[in-house]
Design an enzyme around this catalytic site. Structure first.
Site, PDB file in Angstrom:
ATOM      1  N   GLN A 106     -18.749 -54.805  32.072  1.00  0.00           N
ATOM      2  CA  GLN A 106     -19.762 -54.140  31.180  1.00  0.00           C
ATOM      3  C   GLN A 106     -18.943 -53.025  30.760  1.00  0.00           C
ATOM      4  O   GLN A 106     -18.466 -51.970  31.474  1.00  0.00           O
ATOM      5  CB  GLN A 106     -20.825 -53.590  32.310  1.00  0.00           C
ATOM      6  CG  GLN A 106     -22.042 -53.196  30.930  1.00  0.00           C
ATOM      7  CD  GLN A 106     -23.126 -52.519  31.648  1.00  0.00           C
ATOM      8  OE1 GLN A 106     -23.026 -51.555  32.669  1.00  0.00           O
ATOM      9  NE2 GLN A 106     -24.501 -53.017  31.136  1.00  0.00           N
ATOM     10  N   TYR A 130     -26.925 -44.849  26.606  1.00  0.00           N
ATOM     11  CA  TYR A 130     -25.170 -44.462  26.420  1.00  0.00           C
ATOM     12  C   TYR A 130     -24.852 -44.618  24.886  1.00  0.00           C
ATOM     13  O   TYR A 130     -25.983 -44.718  24.281  1.00  0.00           O
ATOM     14  CB  TYR A 130     -24.678 -45.114  27.274  1.00  0.00           C
ATOM     15  CG  TYR A 130     -25.021 -45.161  28.845  1.00  0.00           C
ATOM     16  CD1 TYR A 130     -24.679 -43.874  29.569  1.00  0.00           C
ATOM     17  CD2 TYR A 130     -25.839 -45.983  29.466  1.00  0.00           C
ATOM     18  CE1 TYR A 130     -24.965 -43.517  30.858  1.00  0.00           C
ATOM     19  CE2 TYR A 130     -25.937 -45.578  30.809  1.00  0.00           C
ATOM     20  CZ  TYR A 130     -25.833 -44.450  31.525  1.00  0.00           C
ATOM     21  OH  TYR A 130     -26.406 -44.014  32.704  1.00  0.00           O
ATOM     22  N   GLY A 188     -30.760 -56.646  40.123  1.00  0.00           N
ATOM     23  CA  GLY A 188     -29.615 -55.880  40.502  1.00  0.00           C
ATOM     24  C   GLY A 188     -29.892 -55.381  41.900  1.00  0.00           C
ATOM     25  O   GLY A 188     -29.100 -56.032  42.776  1.00  0.00           O
ATOM     26  N   ARG A 189     -30.874 -54.686  42.602  1.00  0.00           N
ATOM     27  CA  ARG A 189     -30.760 -54.152  43.853  1.00  0.00           C
ATOM     28  C   ARG A 189     -30.740 -55.312  44.989  1.00  0.00           C
ATOM     29  O   ARG A 189     -30.241 -55.168  45.878  1.00  0.00           O
ATOM     30  CB  ARG A 189     -32.063 -53.250  43.982  1.00  0.00           C
ATOM     31  CG  ARG A 189     -31.715 -51.753  43.161  1.00  0.00           C
ATOM     32  CD  ARG A 189     -32.964 -50.956  43.013  1.00  0.00           C
ATOM     33  NE  ARG A 189     -33.808 -51.675  42.099  1.00  0.00           N
ATOM     34  CZ  ARG A 189     -34.607 -50.996  41.567  1.00  0.00           C
ATOM     35  NH1 ARG A 189     -35.025 -49.910  41.972  1.00  0.00           N
ATOM     36  NH2 ARG A 189     -35.309 -51.693  40.369  1.00  0.00           N
ATOM     37  N   ARG A 237     -26.163 -55.981  26.118  1.00  0.00           N
ATOM     38  CA  ARG A 237     -27.254 -55.507  26.838  1.00  0.00           C
ATOM     39  C   ARG A 237     -28.171 -54.313  25.931  1.00  0.00           C
ATOM     40  O   ARG A 237     -27.500 -53.351  25.612  1.00  0.00           O
ATOM     41  CB  ARG A 237     -27.167 -54.959  28.207  1.00  0.00           C
ATOM     42  CG  ARG A 237     -28.234 -54.732  28.933  1.00  0.00           C
ATOM     43  CD  ARG A 237     -28.082 -54.260  30.414  1.00  0.00           C
ATOM     44  NE  ARG A 237     -29.001 -54.637  31.272  1.00  0.00           N
ATOM     45  CZ  ARG A 237     -29.544 -54.371  32.603  1.00  0.00           C
ATOM     46  NH1 ARG A 237     -28.634 -53.299  32.897  1.00  0.00           N
ATOM     47  NH2 ARG A 237     -30.107 -54.965  33.380  1.00  0.00           N
TER      48      ARG A 237
HETATM   49  C1  LIG Z   1     -27.648 -48.397  41.708  1.00  0.00           C
HETATM   50  C2  LIG Z   1     -28.003 -48.840  40.337  1.00  0.00           C
HETATM   51  C3  LIG Z   1     -26.945 -48.701  39.421  1.00  0.00           C
HETATM   52  C4  LIG Z   1     -27.239 -49.321  38.204  1.00  0.00           C
HETATM   53  N1  LIG Z   1     -26.097 -49.339  37.239  1.00  0.00           N
HETATM   54  C5  LIG Z   1     -26.180 -49.827  35.844  1.00  0.00           C
HETATM   55  C6  LIG Z   1     -25.029 -49.929  35.192  1.00  0.00           C
HETATM   56  O1  LIG Z   1     -23.740 -49.593  35.393  1.00  0.00           O
HETATM   57  N2  LIG Z   1     -25.166 -50.391  33.818  1.00  0.00           N
HETATM   58  C7  LIG Z   1     -26.510 -50.860  33.466  1.00  0.00           C
HETATM   59  O2  LIG Z   1     -26.689 -51.638  32.365  1.00  0.00           O
HETATM   60  N3  LIG Z   1     -27.569 -50.828  34.399  1.00  0.00           N
HETATM   61  C8  LIG Z   1     -27.492 -50.243  35.875  1.00  0.00           C
HETATM   62  N4  LIG Z   1     -28.406 -50.268  36.359  1.00  0.00           N
HETATM   63  C9  LIG Z   1     -29.714 -50.853  36.116  1.00  0.00           C
HETATM   64  C10 LIG Z   1     -29.846 -52.407  36.708  1.00  0.00           C
HETATM   65  O3  LIG Z   1     -28.819 -53.211  35.993  1.00  0.00           O
HETATM   66  C11 LIG Z   1     -30.972 -53.080  36.754  1.00  0.00           C
HETATM   67  O4  LIG Z   1     -31.662 -53.069  35.112  1.00  0.00           O
HETATM   68  C12 LIG Z   1     -32.179 -52.145  37.631  1.00  0.00           C
HETATM   69  O5  LIG Z   1     -31.785 -52.169  38.750  1.00  0.00           O
HETATM   70  C13 LIG Z   1     -33.464 -53.047  37.615  1.00  0.00           C
HETATM   71  O6  LIG Z   1     -33.116 -54.369  38.213  1.00  0.00           O
HETATM   72  P1  LIG Z   1     -33.640 -54.436  39.745  1.00  0.00           P
HETATM   73  O7  LIG Z   1     -34.907 -54.311  39.897  1.00  0.00           O
HETATM   74  O8  LIG Z   1     -33.274 -55.879  39.990  1.00  0.00           O
HETATM   75  O9  LIG Z   1     -32.610 -53.874  40.476  1.00  0.00           O
HETATM   76  C14 LIG Z   1     -28.282 -49.739  37.577  1.00  0.00           C
HETATM   77  C15 LIG Z   1     -29.330 -49.723  38.726  1.00  0.00           C
HETATM   78  C16 LIG Z   1     -29.141 -49.330  39.826  1.00  0.00           C
HETATM   79  C17 LIG Z   1     -30.000 -49.297  41.183  1.00  0.00           C
END
Ligand SMILES: Cc1cc2nc3c(=O)[nH]c(=O)nc-3n(C[C@H](O)[C@H](O)[C@H](O)COP(=O)(O)O)c2cc1C
Length: 357
Positions: A97, A177, A313-314, A224
């Site tokens: 990314q 960003y 994500g999480r 994205r």
């Molecule tokens: C610890 C953390 C770091 C994240 N870093 C990024 C990132 O670097 N780039 C991005 O596009 N989204 C980032 N996100 C957003 C996640 O990609 C995702 O959209 C968000 O966690 C919701 O999805 P989930 O409910 O499956 O966690 C981050 C989220 C978390 C929790």
């Protein structure tokens, strides 16, 4: 069983299921260089099929947070090669990314490098630095003739990612960003060809994506976006202008045959349905930070045909073998928020799998 567990071909990759690992910033690339611990973390998650790396800067100026990895030096690329090898050894694919943070930055976190953005407007709030929590700085507005150079930073970083052995890149145009700062109404007050109308707000995104696709092949490039996410001071509150900017963006890249379009938004919103129809290729969805993605959410998106893929994500952060757990109805590890950002192995590589718990 849900269609979420059926294989799918996306761009250049054959994936075992329709959910993939979302980009997750972890601030554990010491001095911006990925190391063995980072390779172990990504390698553990290879069964995701497709891993989108944490947001990684294409250039030193593009770094925002502490210890985020880059794609612009030999040492970084040597580290990424180990990461790619670990993921490939487990049968997975990994795309970088590319995240240029624009104004979400502080010189303290990037060896004094300056901060640039579409307009000289600081983001609200503070940022974590090695010297504590500091106010966001006022960025310098990019001159019109500097913008091709920033596009070139993305291109070089994309080439570097492929040379290091990664399978492609995701251009980060979401979450407040740099590219999102160009798209948004509140963060872009430019009066040149990059501001002033929805078409102009979308121009930088289109230029970056087209140039990156030309450099490494469109079937290795995803993008994205997070329309109307209203995050980090990038406000897109005018619905008409917002829709027009994102429609322009998608119209400007849909002929390329990109690997996927990832949208962070309500999967049931009209804009998502509209952009999916316009794009015509695979669309990856994620509903955002407020609710953790659950298996039911993934199945609803896939089985109701709201999208083709789901970024998770999480649950992947805390469950290296999430695909196996979800397929078998096993219990999940709970993500520990206090170890999300920074630190070492704890809360990173020590989440157990079903076989080693
Ligand atoms: C610890 C953390 C770091 C994240 N870093 C990024 C990132 O670097 N780039 C991005 O596009 N989204 C980032 N996100 C957003 C996640 O990609 C995702 O959209 C968000 O966690 C919701 O999805 P989930 O409910 O499956 O966690 C981050 C989220 C978390 C929790």
């Amino acid at each position: 069983m849900s269609k979420a567990f059926e294989p799918i071909v996306v761009g250049n990759w054959k994936l075992p299921q329709r959910f993939v690992m979302a980009p997750l910033t972890r601030n554990r690339a010491k001095g911006t260089i990925p190391d063995d611990l980072n390779a172990e973390y990504y390698g553990q998650r290879a069964s995701a099929g497709l891993i989108i790396t944490e947001g990684s800067q294409p250039s030193a100026v593009g770094q925002g947070y502490l210890d985020t990895p880059g794609f612009h030096s030999d040492a970084q690329l040597a580290g990424w090669s180990k990461v790619a090898e670990a993921v490939h050894a487990g049968g997975g694919h990994i795309v970088a990314q590319l995240m240029h943070v624009g104004r979400i930055a502080h010189p303290v976190n990037k060896c004094g490098h300056e901060t640039v953005a579409p307009s000289a407007l600081p983001a609200p709030g503070t940022i974590v630095t090695a010297e504590g929590q500091l106010d966001m700085v006022t960025p310098r507005a990019l001159e019109t003739d500097e913008i091709p150079g920033v596009v070139e930073e993305f291109v070089t970083a994309a080439r570097n990612a492929v040379e290091a052995g990664l399978d492609g890149v995701e251009v980060h145009a979401a979450n407040g960003y740099l590219i999102h700062q160009f798209l948004g109404q509140s963060s872009n007050t430019r009066t040149d060809r990059y501001g002033g109308s929805p078409e102009a707000h979308a121009r930088f995104a289109i230029e970056v994506i087209r140039a990156v696709a030309e450099a490494i092949g469109a079937d290795r490039v995803g993008i994205r976006i997070s329309p109307a996410h209203n995050i980090q001071g990038v406000l897109e509150e005018d619905e008409t202008l917002t829709s027009a900017a994102y429609e322009t963006l998608v119209d400007g890249v849909k002929d390329l045959g990109l690997a996927y379009l990832s949208i962070l938004a309500d999967p049931r919103s009209r804009l998502v349905a509209d952009l999916r129809t316009r794009f015509g290729g695979p669309v990856m969805l994620n509903s955002g930070f407020s609710n953790v993605t659950e298996l039911e959410d993934v199945e609803a998106i896939i089985d109701e045909d709201l999208g083709d893929l789901v970024a998770v994500g999480r649950p992947f952060l805390a469950n290296p073998d999430l695909a196996e757990r979800w397929a078998g109805g096993a219990e999940l590890n709970v993500p520990h928020q206090e170890t999300f950002y920074g630190g070492g192995a704890e809360g990173y590589t020590d989440y157990p799998t079903l076989t080693n718990s």
